[in-house]
Design a protein around this motif. Sequence first.
Motif, mmCIF file in Angstrom:
data_model
loop_
_atom_site.group_PDB
_atom_site.id
_atom_site.type_symbol
_atom_site.label_atom_id
_atom_site.label_comp_id
_atom_site.label_asym_id
_atom_site.label_seq_id
_atom_site.Cartn_x
_atom_site.Cartn_y
_atom_site.Cartn_z
ATOM 1 N N ASN A 86 -50.817 -17.897 -18.971
ATOM 2 C CA ASN A 86 -52.306 -19.051 -20.288
ATOM 3 C C ASN A 86 -52.350 -19.614 -20.415
ATOM 4 O OD1 ASN A 86 -53.115 -18.052 -22.657
ATOM 5 N ND2 ASN A 86 -51.203 -18.790 -23.353
ATOM 6 N N PRO A 87 -53.052 -19.735 -19.047
ATOM 7 C CA PRO A 87 -53.624 -22.163 -18.455
ATOM 8 C C PRO A 87 -53.321 -22.445 -20.016
ATOM 9 C CG PRO A 87 -54.950 -19.824 -17.143
ATOM 10 C CD PRO A 87 -54.285 -19.288 -18.647
ATOM 11 N N PRO A 88 -53.021 -23.680 -19.249
ATOM 12 C CA PRO A 88 -52.058 -24.347 -18.315
ATOM 13 C C PRO A 88 -50.712 -24.004 -18.613
ATOM 14 C CG PRO A 88 -52.317 -25.896 -20.089
ATOM 15 C CD PRO A 88 -53.019 -24.739 -20.491
ATOM 16 N N THR A 89 -49.955 -23.094 -19.731
ATOM 17 C CA THR A 89 -49.116 -22.640 -19.668
ATOM 18 C C THR A 89 -48.655 -21.255 -19.655
ATOM 19 O OG1 THR A 89 -49.280 -21.739 -22.510
ATOM 20 C CG2 THR A 89 -49.058 -23.848 -21.601
ATOM 21 N N GLN A 90 -47.457 -20.474 -19.866
ATOM 22 C CA GLN A 90 -46.776 -19.546 -20.055
ATOM 23 C C GLN A 90 -46.563 -19.238 -17.671
ATOM 24 O OE1 GLN A 90 -48.475 -16.122 -21.794
ATOM 25 N NE2 GLN A 90 -46.883 -14.591 -20.292
ATOM 26 N N ARG A 91 -46.047 -20.493 -17.660
ATOM 27 C CA ARG A 91 -46.318 -20.309 -16.167
ATOM 28 C C ARG A 91 -44.623 -19.159 -15.272
ATOM 29 N NH1 ARG A 91 -46.831 -27.128 -15.547
ATOM 30 N NH2 ARG A 91 -45.711 -26.802 -17.553
ATOM 31 N N VAL A 92 -44.981 -18.601 -14.596
ATOM 32 C CA VAL A 92 -43.940 -17.792 -14.075
ATOM 33 C C VAL A 92 -44.331 -17.752 -12.550
ATOM 34 C CG1 VAL A 92 -43.098 -15.665 -13.455
ATOM 35 C CG2 VAL A 92 -44.505 -15.464 -15.722
ATOM 36 N N LEU A 93 -42.572 -18.039 -11.904
ATOM 37 C CA LEU A 93 -42.135 -18.413 -10.276
ATOM 38 C C LEU A 93 -42.408 -16.842 -9.800
ATOM 39 C CD1 LEU A 93 -40.425 -20.901 -9.166
ATOM 40 C CD2 LEU A 93 -40.358 -18.646 -7.981
ATOM 41 N N LEU A 94 -43.522 -16.376 -8.810
ATOM 42 C CA LEU A 94 -43.657 -15.513 -8.375
ATOM 43 C C LEU A 94 -43.502 -15.231 -6.802
ATOM 44 C CD1 LEU A 94 -47.356 -14.384 -9.551
ATOM 45 C CD2 LEU A 94 -44.994 -13.647 -10.477
ATOM 46 N N VAL A 95 -43.549 -16.523 -5.771
ATOM 47 C CA VAL A 95 -42.995 -16.834 -4.555
ATOM 48 C C VAL A 95 -41.672 -18.050 -4.755
ATOM 49 C CG1 VAL A 95 -43.718 -16.711 -2.623
ATOM 50 C CG2 VAL A 95 -45.008 -15.273 -3.948
ATOM 51 N N SER A 96 -40.677 -17.297 -4.006
ATOM 52 C CA SER A 96 -39.275 -18.604 -4.079
ATOM 53 C C SER A 96 -40.168 -18.870 -2.910
ATOM 54 C CB SER A 96 -37.986 -17.605 -3.829
ATOM 55 O OG SER A 96 -36.541 -18.647 -3.795
ATOM 56 N N LYS A 97 -40.156 -18.544 -1.438
ATOM 57 C CA LYS A 97 -40.093 -19.510 -0.477
ATOM 58 C C LYS A 97 -40.807 -18.438 0.128
ATOM 59 C CE LYS A 97 -36.942 -20.983 2.023
ATOM 60 N NZ LYS A 97 -35.766 -21.586 2.374
ATOM 61 N N VAL A 98 -40.843 -18.399 1.983
ATOM 62 C CA VAL A 98 -41.059 -17.648 3.507
ATOM 63 C C VAL A 98 -39.963 -18.895 4.278
ATOM 64 C CG1 VAL A 98 -43.335 -16.878 3.280
ATOM 65 C CG2 VAL A 98 -43.143 -19.264 3.888
ATOM 66 N N GLU A 99 -40.014 -18.336 4.802
ATOM 67 C CA GLU A 99 -38.702 -18.798 5.723
ATOM 68 C C GLU A 99 -39.187 -17.981 7.070
ATOM 69 O OE1 GLU A 99 -34.538 -17.922 5.121
ATOM 70 O OE2 GLU A 99 -34.470 -18.924 3.447
ATOM 71 N N GLU A 100 -39.425 -18.488 8.145
ATOM 72 C CA GLU A 100 -39.794 -18.859 9.624
ATOM 73 C C GLU A 100 -38.859 -18.523 10.449
ATOM 74 O OE1 GLU A 100 -42.808 -21.007 6.375
ATOM 75 O OE2 GLU A 100 -40.543 -21.484 8.079
ATOM 76 N N LYS A 101 -39.265 -17.336 11.615
ATOM 77 C CA LYS A 101 -39.011 -17.907 12.729
ATOM 78 C C LYS A 101 -39.472 -17.628 14.273
ATOM 79 C CE LYS A 101 -34.717 -14.955 11.117
ATOM 80 N NZ LYS A 101 -35.405 -14.356 10.027
ATOM 81 N N VAL A 102 -39.712 -18.830 15.321
ATOM 82 C CA VAL A 102 -40.703 -19.052 16.155
ATOM 83 C C VAL A 102 -39.503 -18.434 17.237
ATOM 84 C CG1 VAL A 102 -41.446 -20.480 17.925
ATOM 85 C CG2 VAL A 102 -41.531 -20.546 15.067
ATOM 86 N N VAL A 103 -40.462 -17.281 18.140
ATOM 87 C CA VAL A 103 -40.024 -17.037 18.600
ATOM 88 C C VAL A 103 -40.566 -16.876 20.468
ATOM 89 C CG1 VAL A 103 -39.505 -14.546 20.508
ATOM 90 C CG2 VAL A 103 -39.541 -14.341 17.311
ATOM 91 N N VAL A 104 -39.497 -17.297 21.325
ATOM 92 C CA VAL A 104 -40.585 -18.184 22.493
ATOM 93 C C VAL A 104 -39.550 -17.427 23.823
ATOM 94 C CG1 VAL A 104 -41.362 -19.882 24.084
ATOM 95 C CG2 VAL A 104 -41.690 -20.416 21.842
ATOM 96 N N ASN A 105 -40.275 -16.916 25.274
ATOM 97 C CA ASN A 105 -38.941 -15.908 25.433
ATOM 98 C C ASN A 105 -37.672 -16.027 25.388
ATOM 99 O OD1 ASN A 105 -41.723 -16.961 27.221
ATOM 100 N ND2 ASN A 105 -40.497 -19.661 27.631
ATOM 101 N N ASP A 106 -37.765 -14.706 24.227
ATOM 102 C CA ASP A 106 -36.879 -14.283 23.781
ATOM 103 C C ASP A 106 -35.739 -15.143 23.059
ATOM 104 O OD1 ASP A 106 -37.716 -11.405 24.860
ATOM 105 O OD2 ASP A 106 -37.110 -12.442 27.516
#
Length: 649
Positions: free
Chosen positions: A48-68
């Motif tokens: 309900n801009p600019p209020t009623q703020r809801v957290l939907l995506v906490s984070k993403v965590e990356e892993k890089v894979v190189v040559n196993d």
Amino acid sequence: MINFVNPKYESLSDKEWIVTNGIGGYASCSLSGANTRRYHGLLVASLNPPTQRVLLVSKVEEKVVVNDQTFELSANQFQHAINPNGYQYLTNFERFPFPKTVYKNTNFSLSKTVFMVYEQNTTVVEYKNTGKKPIAIKVDIFLIHRDHHGNMRENQHTNFYTESQEGFLKTYAYFDANPLFTKHEGTFIGHPNWYKNFVYEKEQSRGLDPVEDTFKIGYVEIPLEAGQQTHLIFSTEESAMQTDGFNLKKTESDRYESLRQTDDCFLNDLLVSGDQFIVERKSTESHSIIAGYHWFTDWGRDSMIAMRGLCIDTGKQEVCKSILKTFLNYLDAGMLPNRFPDSPGDEIEYNTIDATLWLFVVLYEYHQTFKDDEFIKNAFDRLSEIIHFHKTQTRYDIHETPEGFIFGGQGIAQLTWMDARIGDFVVTPRHGCPVEIQALWYNALKTYQYFQQHLNLDNAEIDSVNNSLQRFETNFVPFFFNEKGYLNDVVLPTTSADDTLRCNQIYAVSLPFSVLNHGQQKQVLDVITEKLLTPFGLRTLETLHPDFKPTYGGDVWSRDMAYHQGTVWPFLISEYTEAYCKVYGLNPQSKAHIESLVGLLKNHFYNADCIGGVSEIFDGLAPQQGKGTIQQAWSVSALIRIMYMLQKS
């Protein structure tokens, strides 16, 4: 750009970034990659801009894979450990135009850029293989669904049911919830599970619940050739799944470039930073100003003060008119709202004595900048209404005294900007005639007189205004200028005077109209310079006062007890520079003094706390680390005003 050699978690987790979407939503995190606040998240949507703020995506965590070999790039704090330790691969971070982190070792180089789509609850994460070898990335997606002020723990109600469709995901936090959409360019492997007991260090230090659980829905695996890019798009809108990350980034880059108005890099970056606070308010179909991120919404006082630098000095006339019209439309009993409600059913709050008087200062500066006679003419009757109610009586016993002053205060209501209250305990009681309210009242009367004369308007209030000015000019110095050479903070005429040395008296010098003569202005300024000035702003209380609190921190009680009892506020630095230029002129010496004051705040802006932002407050005794909100509207506005002043010189 900030470069890192042997990066440490503690240092990285003290630095944060934030991007916003123009409707109250945001994405924010620490540089370490760990969420250190309950407010951190990749998508905090404003429903309900600019209020009623809801957290939907906490984070993403990356892993890089190189040559196993697999390299984890993320970090989290738990009760007894930091895991993983991906921050060790962080080599540099740059904030403008978008937060961009580069991870690198001898096997790979990967950049991660985050931005939001303007006026949409949409966050885009861009990955680019900046190395010379092909790699694969696995991106774990951690979701949450709660008010951004809260915490979530594992429960049976929320199961984050996810449907995988062609190129995107559709996730329901619970039955009948509005879905979250996630666009990706790889292969999604579902792996639903709760991950428990993340510890948010900043909340722990604030005496709040620091523990939260989040839900991992699975991961996306994406191969990347050297130089190749890919995007994750998180949105509350399904239409965002039909968009392209490259085009979205180009649009946002062009918009940011349009905000950069000058040849000064620092001022340009301040203008981009300041744009974060200007939002659309759905309930009034107009612009508004967020007071500060992460937890403030839009407030009357903050909007009036901040729009001087964010909107007037930057030439945003239509935004100014939109904000001013909204507040004027909600004028009631001669008072502007202090706060619009967060929820649709809540009532508008009018508990402020200064927001309404700031309106006159803003309108004067608006007219000086834009020469918009028509707008002032249309607003003049509302200004007459304000004058009438303040001279007679309105809420909270606000009225004019026989001396020509404005009195206010009733019960435990805190009406000035020094408004800390813990339950029924008032930390800084200022019932009576506070000095900055008198400075604002004088400016309101002088501005009203100026508009009446400039526009040649017939008005029944003008004789009364002239009478008030005569009484005020006769009585202000005898009642407020004390024998110690500065201004009393609060006066109860014929009863008492509080001579506590505070920063509020700066307004009697800095505002467009001053009742003090040049010698008196210099005396006030010199005392403030000696006792209250710091490299990060003005102290709210002199250090020798028994109530002075040298540091700000701890639980709610400790923080509120220190909030205006010595704590340094950077937004006051522009008032100080205005006063300094009035007294000493804007000559090479004063310009050098002002530039030296800006220096540490500039370093703070680029290298500490919120990178690309200015904190709300600093400790009172030895200010260094930013405290309070990480990005405060009137703090950024103050620096914009100073930089434009220096540029014009």
